[in-house]
Design an enzyme around this catalytic site. Structure first.
Site, mmCIF file in Angstrom:
data_model
loop_
_atom_site.group_PDB
_atom_site.id
_atom_site.type_symbol
_atom_site.label_atom_id
_atom_site.label_comp_id
_atom_site.label_asym_id
_atom_site.label_seq_id
_atom_site.Cartn_x
_atom_site.Cartn_y
_atom_site.Cartn_z
ATOM 1 C CB CYS A 1 -79.050 -15.217 63.865
ATOM 2 S SG CYS A 1 -77.860 -16.277 64.717
ATOM 3 C CB THR A 2 -75.322 -12.308 62.267
ATOM 4 O OG1 THR A 2 -76.370 -11.363 62.050
ATOM 5 C CG2 THR A 2 -74.060 -11.801 61.583
#
Length: 313
Positions: free
Chosen positions: A194-195
């Protein structure tokens, strides 16, 4: 946490346009004063020891929080194979050397859990030939996120647990799709990211490991390793929060949201067990077949023949 932050930034623009930013700012100031009275958190104090001596972390130039999720023992004595599933944060800054490292690890499939606009703003830099799939996992609408954050800034643990626990039901199809495709993969390795590579990725990895039979305590220890990347998260947080200073949101006030508290993942696993029975039942209810789960276990687990030494960690 980073997609909660992204929702907060979007929400600030919305409430400013609606002319209610001053009211929310006043609420936030009151809650923030309580939060600042609490001792500052030490991210390293949340890192739990792993049951294996060798580090899971892998250097990936331009990457963040990249590590192997293999090597863990299951409740029935098998061990998760190394080199088949990796987890990480964003790959938008991956250098040429980092891309070569992915190729050397035989990563052939990328699962991106960011929202569409997150992925569009910071697209992955990947070597040619890698299959890319986007399976967005959300923390809810931006206005609701901002209101919740401002109401609970002095109780961030409750906020994080509640926001991410909700995704188990809302984003069940995404969880099942990622793990189902890993089960179907014939060759090479997969990478889930994800981030920051800690919360959305942490939840999907937790369900995957639980489905393989890895105990909750080991899954929590795996999750806690993301605290080693805390300095990178904080630098990114400070840069992203610059536009929000006008309503009094400062990096130090939100830093608790960057901590990978093992209590978070334990709470989500507890909800998984109480609501669905097991990770296998959770996935089967979302369309993953018994045959796919059996193939997942056959591919990702190695077992010790009778009388042989256990597989190395």
């Amino acid at each position: 946490m980073t997609h909660i932050l992204h929702s907060v930034r979007r929400a600030v623009r919305g409430v400013a346009a609606a002319g209610i930013g001053a009211v929310l700012a006043a609420v936030y100031r009151q809650r923030r004063l309580r939060a600042r009275q609490k001792p500052k958190l030490d991210p390293l104090s949340f890192v739990l020891p792993l049951e294996r001596a060798e580090s899971h972390n892998v250097h990936l130039e331009g990457g963040v929080n990249f590590r192997d999720v293999g090597g863990y023992l299951t409740t029935d004595g098998a061990r998760v194979r190394r080199g088949l599933v990796f987890r990480s944060g964003t790959l938008d800054s991956l250098t040429e050397a980092g891309q070569h490292a992915l190729m050397a690890l035989d990563v052939r499939q990328i699962f991106d859990l960011r929202m569409e606009d997150e992925a569009a703003r910071r697209p992955d830099r990947l070597p040619d030939g890698v299959r890319y799939s986007l399976f967005p996992i959300s923390a809810g609408g931006p206005i609701r996120t901002l209101v919740d954050f401002m109401r609970h800034i002095d109780r961030t643990q409750e906020l994080v647990i509640a926001r991410y626990a909700a995704t188990l039901d809302r984003d069940r199809a995404a969880f099942a799709s990622v793990i189902g495709q890993i089960a179907e993969q014939q060759e090479g390795a997969s990478l889930i990211h994800c981030t920051a590579g800690k919360d959305r990725t942490g939840m999907v990895v937790a369900v995957l490991l639980s489905a393989l039979g890895v105990p909750d305590d080991i899954i929590a220890a795996d999750y806690s390793q993301s605290n080693l990347a805390y300095p990178v998260y904080y630098r990114d947080l400070a840069a992203q929060l610059a536009p929000l200073r006008r309503i009094g949101i400062l990096p130090e006030d939100m830093s608790a949201l960057l901590v990978s508290d093992p209590a978070y993942i334990r709470a989500r696993l507890g909800l998984l067990h109480s609501a669905y029975g097991s990770a296998q039942d959770y996935l089967k209810g979302a369309g993953v077949s018994d045959a796919a789960l059996e193939h997942l276990r056959a591919r990702l687990l190695e077992r010790t023949p009778p009388g042989a030494a256990p597989p190395p960690a």
